[in-house]
Design an enzyme around this catalytic site. Structure first.
Site, PDB file in Angstrom:
ATOM      1  N   GLU A 153       7.576   3.115  14.375  1.00  0.00           N
ATOM      2  CA  GLU A 153       8.355   3.646  13.259  1.00  0.00           C
ATOM      3  C   GLU A 153       8.320   5.163  13.399  1.00  0.00           C
ATOM      4  O   GLU A 153       7.365   5.726  13.936  1.00  0.00           O
ATOM      5  CB  GLU A 153       7.749   3.191  11.926  1.00  0.00           C
ATOM      6  CG  GLU A 153       7.811   1.680  11.809  1.00  0.00           C
ATOM      7  CD  GLU A 153       7.654   1.151  10.400  1.00  0.00           C
ATOM      8  OE1 GLU A 153       6.621   1.392   9.776  1.00  0.00           O
ATOM      9  OE2 GLU A 153       8.591   0.461   9.926  1.00  0.00           O
ATOM     10  N   GLU A 206       4.285  -3.689  12.115  1.00  0.00           N
ATOM     11  CA  GLU A 206       3.333  -2.607  11.846  1.00  0.00           C
ATOM     12  C   GLU A 206       2.177  -3.276  11.115  1.00  0.00           C
ATOM     13  O   GLU A 206       2.266  -3.542   9.915  1.00  0.00           O
ATOM     14  CB  GLU A 206       4.048  -1.540  10.992  1.00  0.00           C
ATOM     15  CG  GLU A 206       3.513  -0.165  11.191  1.00  0.00           C
ATOM     16  CD  GLU A 206       2.317   0.097  10.315  1.00  0.00           C
ATOM     17  OE1 GLU A 206       1.198  -0.282  10.750  1.00  0.00           O
ATOM     18  OE2 GLU A 206       2.486   0.649   9.235  1.00  0.00           O
ATOM     19  N   ASN A 222       0.797  -1.231   0.000  1.00  0.00           N
ATOM     20  CA  ASN A 222       0.000   0.000   0.000  1.00  0.00           C
ATOM     21  C   ASN A 222       0.833   1.286   0.000  1.00  0.00           C
ATOM     22  O   ASN A 222       0.398   2.302  -0.516  1.00  0.00           O
ATOM     23  CB  ASN A 222      -0.999   0.002   1.168  1.00  0.00           C
ATOM     24  CG  ASN A 222      -0.338  -0.187   2.512  1.00  0.00           C
ATOM     25  OD1 ASN A 222       0.779  -0.677   2.603  1.00  0.00           O
ATOM     26  ND2 ASN A 222      -1.031   0.190   3.566  1.00  0.00           N
ATOM     27  N   CYS A 235      -3.383   1.088   6.627  1.00  0.00           N
ATOM     28  CA  CYS A 235      -3.519   0.357   7.885  1.00  0.00           C
ATOM     29  C   CYS A 235      -4.130   1.217   8.985  1.00  0.00           C
ATOM     30  O   CYS A 235      -4.863   0.723   9.829  1.00  0.00           O
ATOM     31  CB  CYS A 235      -2.170  -0.175   8.324  1.00  0.00           C
ATOM     32  SG  CYS A 235      -0.917   1.091   8.371  1.00  0.00           S
TER      33      CYS A 235
HETATM   34  N1  LIG Z   1      -2.333  -3.401   7.669  1.00  0.00           N
HETATM   35  C1  LIG Z   1      -1.555  -3.280   6.654  1.00  0.00           C
HETATM   36  O1  LIG Z   1      -0.680  -2.430   6.644  1.00  0.00           O
HETATM   37  C2  LIG Z   1      -1.749  -4.194   5.502  1.00  0.00           C
HETATM   38  C3  LIG Z   1      -2.787  -5.089   5.490  1.00  0.00           C
HETATM   39  N2  LIG Z   1      -2.962  -5.896   4.418  1.00  0.00           N
HETATM   40  C4  LIG Z   1      -4.112  -6.829   4.445  1.00  0.00           C
HETATM   41  O2  LIG Z   1      -3.627  -8.135   4.259  1.00  0.00           O
HETATM   42  C5  LIG Z   1      -4.265  -8.752   3.160  1.00  0.00           C
HETATM   43  C6  LIG Z   1      -3.286  -9.656   2.432  1.00  0.00           C
HETATM   44  O3  LIG Z   1      -2.345  -8.870   1.718  1.00  0.00           O
HETATM   45  P1  LIG Z   1      -0.847  -9.365   1.544  1.00  0.00           P
HETATM   46  O4  LIG Z   1      -0.121  -8.444   0.653  1.00  0.00           O
HETATM   47  O5  LIG Z   1      -0.859 -10.820   1.180  1.00  0.00           O
HETATM   48  O6  LIG Z   1      -0.307  -9.146   3.025  1.00  0.00           O
HETATM   49  P2  LIG Z   1       0.778  -9.919   3.843  1.00  0.00           P
HETATM   50  O7  LIG Z   1       0.774  -9.355   5.203  1.00  0.00           O
HETATM   51  O8  LIG Z   1       0.607 -11.389   3.725  1.00  0.00           O
HETATM   52  O9  LIG Z   1       2.138  -9.534   3.101  1.00  0.00           O
HETATM   53  C7  LIG Z   1       2.963  -8.465   3.476  1.00  0.00           C
HETATM   54  C8  LIG Z   1       4.392  -8.810   3.140  1.00  0.00           C
HETATM   55  O10 LIG Z   1       4.786  -9.987   3.825  1.00  0.00           O
HETATM   56  C9  LIG Z   1       5.314 -10.962   2.929  1.00  0.00           C
HETATM   57  N3  LIG Z   1       4.990 -12.282   3.457  1.00  0.00           N
HETATM   58  C10 LIG Z   1       3.823 -12.951   3.377  1.00  0.00           C
HETATM   59  N4  LIG Z   1       3.905 -14.126   4.034  1.00  0.00           N
HETATM   60  C11 LIG Z   1       5.154 -14.210   4.545  1.00  0.00           C
HETATM   61  C12 LIG Z   1       5.860 -15.186   5.323  1.00  0.00           C
HETATM   62  N5  LIG Z   1       5.281 -16.312   5.709  1.00  0.00           N
HETATM   63  N6  LIG Z   1       7.128 -14.927   5.671  1.00  0.00           N
HETATM   64  C13 LIG Z   1       7.731 -13.776   5.311  1.00  0.00           C
HETATM   65  N7  LIG Z   1       7.133 -12.827   4.560  1.00  0.00           N
HETATM   66  C14 LIG Z   1       5.848 -13.031   4.179  1.00  0.00           C
HETATM   67  C15 LIG Z   1       4.632 -10.624   1.623  1.00  0.00           C
HETATM   68  O11 LIG Z   1       5.338 -11.149   0.522  1.00  0.00           O
HETATM   69  C16 LIG Z   1       4.638  -9.110   1.668  1.00  0.00           C
HETATM   70  O12 LIG Z   1       5.900  -8.601   1.303  1.00  0.00           O
HETATM   71  C17 LIG Z   1      -4.799  -7.607   2.320  1.00  0.00           C
HETATM   72  O13 LIG Z   1      -5.908  -7.987   1.595  1.00  0.00           O
HETATM   73  C18 LIG Z   1      -5.094  -6.563   3.346  1.00  0.00           C
HETATM   74  O14 LIG Z   1      -6.382  -6.733   3.824  1.00  0.00           O
HETATM   75  C19 LIG Z   1      -2.106  -5.861   3.364  1.00  0.00           C
HETATM   76  C20 LIG Z   1      -1.066  -4.980   3.321  1.00  0.00           C
HETATM   77  C21 LIG Z   1      -0.819  -4.057   4.387  1.00  0.00           C
HETATM   78  C1  LIG Z   2       0.728   8.037   5.746  1.00  0.00           C
HETATM   79  N1  LIG Z   2      -0.458   7.306   6.106  1.00  0.00           N
HETATM   80  C2  LIG Z   2      -0.912   7.716   7.409  1.00  0.00           C
HETATM   81  C3  LIG Z   2      -1.510   7.622   5.178  1.00  0.00           C
HETATM   82  C4  LIG Z   2      -0.242   5.866   6.074  1.00  0.00           C
HETATM   83  C5  LIG Z   2       0.797   5.354   7.020  1.00  0.00           C
HETATM   84  C6  LIG Z   2       0.965   3.927   7.264  1.00  0.00           C
HETATM   85  C7  LIG Z   2       0.553   2.880   6.303  1.00  0.00           C
HETATM   86  O1  LIG Z   2      -0.633   2.623   6.077  1.00  0.00           O
HETATM   87  O2  LIG Z   2       1.436   2.167   5.801  1.00  0.00           O
END
Ligand SMILES: NC(=O)C1=CN([C@@H]2O[C@H](COP(=O)(O)OP(=O)(O)OC[C@H]3O[C@@H](n4cnc5c(N)ncnc54)[C@H](O)[C@@H]3O)[C@@H](O)[C@H]2O)C=CC1
Ligand SMILES: C[N+](C)(C)CCCC(=O)O
Length: 543
Positions: free
Chosen positions: A517, A303, A206, A337
């Site tokens: 962070e 995070e 994101n 997030c």
């Molecule tokens: N809260 C947040 O900041 C985020 C939440 N999400 C949520 O998570 C859902 C899934 O999205 P993803 O991109 O698959 O998120 P994810 O959390 O699975 O992936 C994030 C990162 O972790 C890596 N990763 C995944 N499994 C791993 C493992 N077992 N060991 C080491 N690295 C690993 C991925 O390749 C990516 O670089 C999304 O649909 C969304 O709802 C996704 C991205 C950010």
């Molecule tokens: C900059 N902000 C607040 C829009 C996002 C910051 C954190 C994130 O979702 O990765």
């Protein structure tokens, strides 16, 4: 040919480990004097102000000071898409054990020299990197847009946030210090703030460039090196940061990029030469990262997700509250997030609030994210779009009212017809037990909930296993601070939302994460303290 280049890079990299600190300083000074000579900067394809034209051909892996093509070592390759058009942007070459090992070795070599530099010397490289980011702001922002789908206006702000973070931690590098403690009999002790070693950064899709900077800046300020793995969905911009650090005079291997998904990520987490893991992403993956790190007793920064509340009291400035609710829900197509997706509005002002929020939501211009006027681009991928639309359907089934949006959207420009667009959605009549109120949707879906009293809203706002962020809108200053004190969230806002200056810590309570962070405190998460006791008298032995 590619194999030969790799071998040469390897040799160069291994030589790097034999550089003395003095040689390193000389190289640093000369590279600072000639910016632009190190690290070729690749940008293939026509620069354009609309989507559908960029093709990324250059390798996106980077270690030992250069891009690495691993096609010849039967690497798994998978397509990367441009969300705005749905077309394939490039092929991702995922790293296996050999490549992960090469990147970690490269980082280890850089660590031996970088960790011995003075803070001022590290700061100089970082400030030069920040200057180069500023110079290439537009180019980085465009590539981010093409790979992520967010609007160019937002992408520029993300590039700015990356630059500011590096500037901020350059400053922190110059003031790192220990303590002197006087002990009895003229003896004394002192503490040294030391780096950890090779840190791993694992990013989400994101905020690709911002996450790469938010992790690397504090890490390198403290004297660590880093191997960064972007999300396989958005691999394009981390490598630009690697080139920039290199061009700014960083030693080869200071910041490396390995591409790949789950497998590559777990190889990094299990690598014995990795000292720390910093992760941004979903809660389930965060738990796995922590488990893997625990085997090597490695510290983690996590995070993770949120389901944050925004509380709007009847005495708030309604115009600002509406703006805040929009900022809390629709940045980056809602894929943030810290988003405040549970909007609690005091019952007396619900009708006015909804009228205004719906009017403005309907007016959000969706379309080509590279156009200046666009305010909402495409979601990051087709499966993710389908997941978010599925949440809207589920909300309807559970009794929420869709006041606007929540539908797939096809822009009029024919080249965008296969992009991953949807109309931003406002849900009314939500209750605390609904799926849309409980789960992180990670899309442009705002759930509005009505409340009557302060006690009631505090209890409901805190009724979540997550606690990343929270916001309160009111003109009553006592209430504002009282409510914030009682909210279980790490990043709170009064009369605004989603403001994340790099000078202040960002991170979550409860299952939303560990560590912080940004801000001064982050130094603690990328360094360790050595205590040295110095005896000035004789050893008083009991034996
Ligand atoms: N809260 C947040 O900041 C985020 C939440 N999400 C949520 O998570 C859902 C899934 O999205 P993803 O991109 O698959 O998120 P994810 O959390 O699975 O992936 C994030 C990162 O972790 C890596 N990763 C995944 N499994 C791993 C493992 N077992 N060991 C080491 N690295 C690993 C991925 O390749 C990516 O670089 C999304 O649909 C969304 O709802 C996704 C991205 C950010
Ligand atoms: C900059 N902000 C607040 C829009 C996002 C910051 C954190 C994130 O979702 O990765």
């Amino acid at each position: 040919m590619a194999g030969l280049i790799r071998t040469l890079q390897q040799i160069r990299c291994e030589r790097g480990s034999k550089f003395s600190v003095r040689e390193m300083k000389m190289a640093l000074l000369s590279s600072l004097g000639t910016p632009g000579l190190r690290g070729a900067l690749y940008y293939t394809g026509t620069r354009s102000s609309s989507s559908g034209t960029l093709h990324i051909k250059e390798p996106l892996n980077f270690w030992c000071g250069g891009r690495v093509n691993i096609k010849d070592v039967k690497a798994k390759s998978e397509p990367v898409y441009e969300p705005a058009t749905g077309r394939v942007l490039c092929q991702l070459q995922a790293c296996g054990a050999t490549e992960v090992d090469a990147a970690v070795r490269s980082a280890r070599a850089a660590f031996t020299v970088w960790s011995k530099l003075a803070g001022m010397e590290r700061a100089r490289v970082m400030l030069e990197a920040a200057r180069l980011i500023e110079k290439r702001r537009e180019e980085i922002a465009e590539i981010e847009v093409v790979n992520n789908g967010k609007s160019i206006t937002e992408a520029r702000l993300d590039v700015d946030s990356a630059r500011l973070c590096i500037e901020y931690f350059a400053g922190q590098a110059t003031v790192l210090s220990g303590q002197h403690v006087q002990l009895a009999g003229g003896s004394f002790a002192y503490t040294r703030r030391e780096p950890l070693g090779v840190c791993v950064g694992i990013g989400a899709w994101n905020y690709p460039i911002q996450i790469a900077a938010w992790k690397s800046a504090p890490a390198i300020a403290c004297g660590n090196s880093m191997v960064f793995k972007p999300s396989p969905v958005t691999p394009a911009t981390a490598v630009l940061l690697a080139e920039i650090y290199s061009q700014a005079g960083a030693p080869e291997g200071l910041f490396n990029v390995v591409q790949g998904g789950v497998e590559t990520g777990s190889l990094l987490c299990h690598h014995p030469d990795v000292a720390k893991i910093s992760f941004t992403g979903s809660v389930p993956t965060g738990k796995k990262i922590m488990e893997m790190a625990s085997r090597g007793v490695k510290p983690v920064t996590l995070e993770l997700g949120g389901k944050s509340p925004v509380i709007i009291f009847e005495d708030s400035d309604l115009e600002n509250a509406v703006r805040g609710a929009l900022m809390a829900n629709f940045l980056s197509q809602g894929q943030v997030c810290s988003n405040g997706t549970r909007v609690f509005v005091q019952s007396s002002i619900v009708p006015q609030f909804l009228k205004e929020v719906v009017r403005r939501t309907k007016a959000i211009l969706i379309g080509d994210p590279l156009l200046e006027e666009t305010r909402m681009g495409a979601l990051v991928s087709k499966p993710h779009l389908e997941k978010v639309l599925g949440y809207v359907d589920q909300a309807k089934k559970e009794g929420a009212r869709v006041l606007c949006g929540g539908e797939p959207f096809i822009p009029t420009d024919p080249k965008l017809k296969d992009g991953y667009y949807m109309t931003p959605c406002v849900l009314d009549g939500c209750t605390d037990d609904m799926t849309c109120v409980k789960e992180e949707i990670f899309g442009p879906v705002m759930s509005v909930l009505s409340f009557d009293t302060e006690d009631e809203v505090l209890r409901r706002a805190n009724d979540s296993s997550l606690g990343l962020a929270a916001g309160v809108f009111t003109k009553d200053i006592k209430r504002a601070h009282r409510v914030i004190e009682n909210l279980q969230a790490g990043s709170c806002f009064i009369n605004n939302y989603n403001i994340t200056p790099v000078e202040v810590p960002f991170g979550g309570y409860k299952a939303s994460g560990i560590g912080r962070e940004n801000g001064q405190v982050t130094i603690e998460f990328y360094s360790q303290l050595k205590t040295v006791v110095v005896e000035m008298g004789d050893v008083d032995s009991l034996f």
